[in-house]
Design an enzyme around this catalytic site. Structure first.
Site: not given
Ligand code: F6P
Length: 327
Positions: A14, A25, A75, A106, A129, A131, A133, A175
């Site tokens: 994402g 950079a 992805r 991740d 990201t 998130d 996380d 997520r």
């Molecule tokens: O990992 C980033 C994120 O935006 C999450 O917060 C969310 O669950 C996911 O990606 C959504 O993914 P996509 O853009 O593939 O729907």
């Protein structure tokens, strides 16, 4: 220092605001250290297909302020296969690319870890990201912008909620992580924040609303998408039955959280980490993510960075803070 001559950079998974600042950079640092630098389009998909572009100083001019990623992202299912990774390795070898910088979350690091081990190939990662996380960095690139996007949106929702005496349930991304919900919820003065790390449950929310002040004209409930309640609409169904007199509305913020100009915090973080990634590769660092902890640059092995067990643990102190503030 290592004898690297040519590195490549890609963004994967994402997108996140600040990825462009990170690419800039990496490219500028590579040029500073006399390295040739190639941009790979669409993450691991582009790596497998040889979708490469030569990067120079000008290729990254005027991108520090732009959301998204100029290298595009994807992805990749093919990179999960041995055949796909073999093709990727052949592309790197035939283009004389000695090392890779990957910017992502991740999933990106899981792939990088495997690839680097299989082919003994140097890779350093940057945490990109929204998130937040990942282990090994206090903040990921994009998180600060995302939580500011959330609070700007919810402040607007608060205006209309207040005018109509309404209760709003707002679902945010993250997520499996509740970190976007936690910080933005505190930032908007939410009446309750539902996160997977605390598992309040709808009954817990009902109890909180029953025991909360009755004289508030608006109420905002922030729900993390990963909470076990299964989303804002589920919460809404229950609340409508239990509180028939409440005027309830639902808002799912969605991908707005991933776009927009990166905040200054994210631009600076991305800039520091991007330069450090290149310096790390030159110093022989590999299979590591570069992060910032307590103001210091640190390198964390990919397989630790992606462990979610104690990632950004939400301590009881945070949960108590939420409780005190939502009175
Ligand atoms: O990992 C980033 C994120 O935006 C999450 O917060 C969310 O669950 C996911 O990606 C959504 O993914 P996509 O853009 O593939 O729907």
């Amino acid at each position: 220092m290592n004898k690297l001559k040519h590195i490549a950079v890609l963004t994967s998974g994402g997108d996140a605001p600040g990825m462009n600042a990170a690419i800039r950079a990496v490219v500028r640092a590579a040029i500073y250290y006399d390295l040739q630098v190639t941009g790979i389009l669409r993450g691991y998909e582009g790596l497998i297909n040889g979708d490469f572009i030569e990067m120079e100083r000008k290729s990254v001019a005027n991108i520090i302020q732009r959301g998204g990623t100029i290298l595009k992202t994807a992805r990749s299912d093919a990179f999960r296969t041995k055949e796909g990774r073999n093709q990727a390795y052949n592309q790197l070898k035939s283009n004389d690319i000695d090392a890779l910088v990957v910017i992502g979350g991740d999933g990106t690091f899981t792939g990088a870890n495997l690839f680097s081990e299989e082919f003994n190939y140097p890779i350093v990662g940057l945490p990109g990201t929204i998130d937040n996380d990942l282990e090994g960095t206090d903040f990921t690139i994009g998180y600060d912008t995302a939580i500011n996007t959330v609070i700007n949106a919810v402040d607007k929702i608060r205006d209309t909620a207040e005018s109509h005496d309404r209760l709003f349930i707002v679902e945010v991304m993250g997520r499996d992580s509740g970190l976007i919900a936690l910080r933005s919820g505190i930032g908007v003065g939410a009446e309750a924040i539902m996160i997977p790390e605390a598992n309040m449950g709808v009954e817990g929310l009902v109890t909180r609303l029953e025991s909360g002040r009755k004289d508030k004209s608006s109420k905002i409930i922030i729900v993390a998408e990963g909470d076990e309640v299964g989303g804002a609409f589920n919460v809404g169904e229950v609340l409508k039955q239990r509180f028939p007199l409440y005027d309830i509305r639902i808002s799912v913020l969605g991908h707005i959280q991933r776009g927009g100009k990166p905040s200054c915090m994210d631009r600076v973080l991305a800039s520091r980490l991007g330069v450090s990634a290149v310096e790390g590769l030159l110093n022989g660092q590999s299979r590591d993510m570069v992060g910032l902890k307590n103001g210091e640059i640190v390198f964390t092995p990919f397989d630790h960075a992606i462990k979610h067990i104690d990632a950004k643990e939400i301590t009881p102190a945070w949960l108590k803070l939420v409780e005190i503030l939502s009175l």
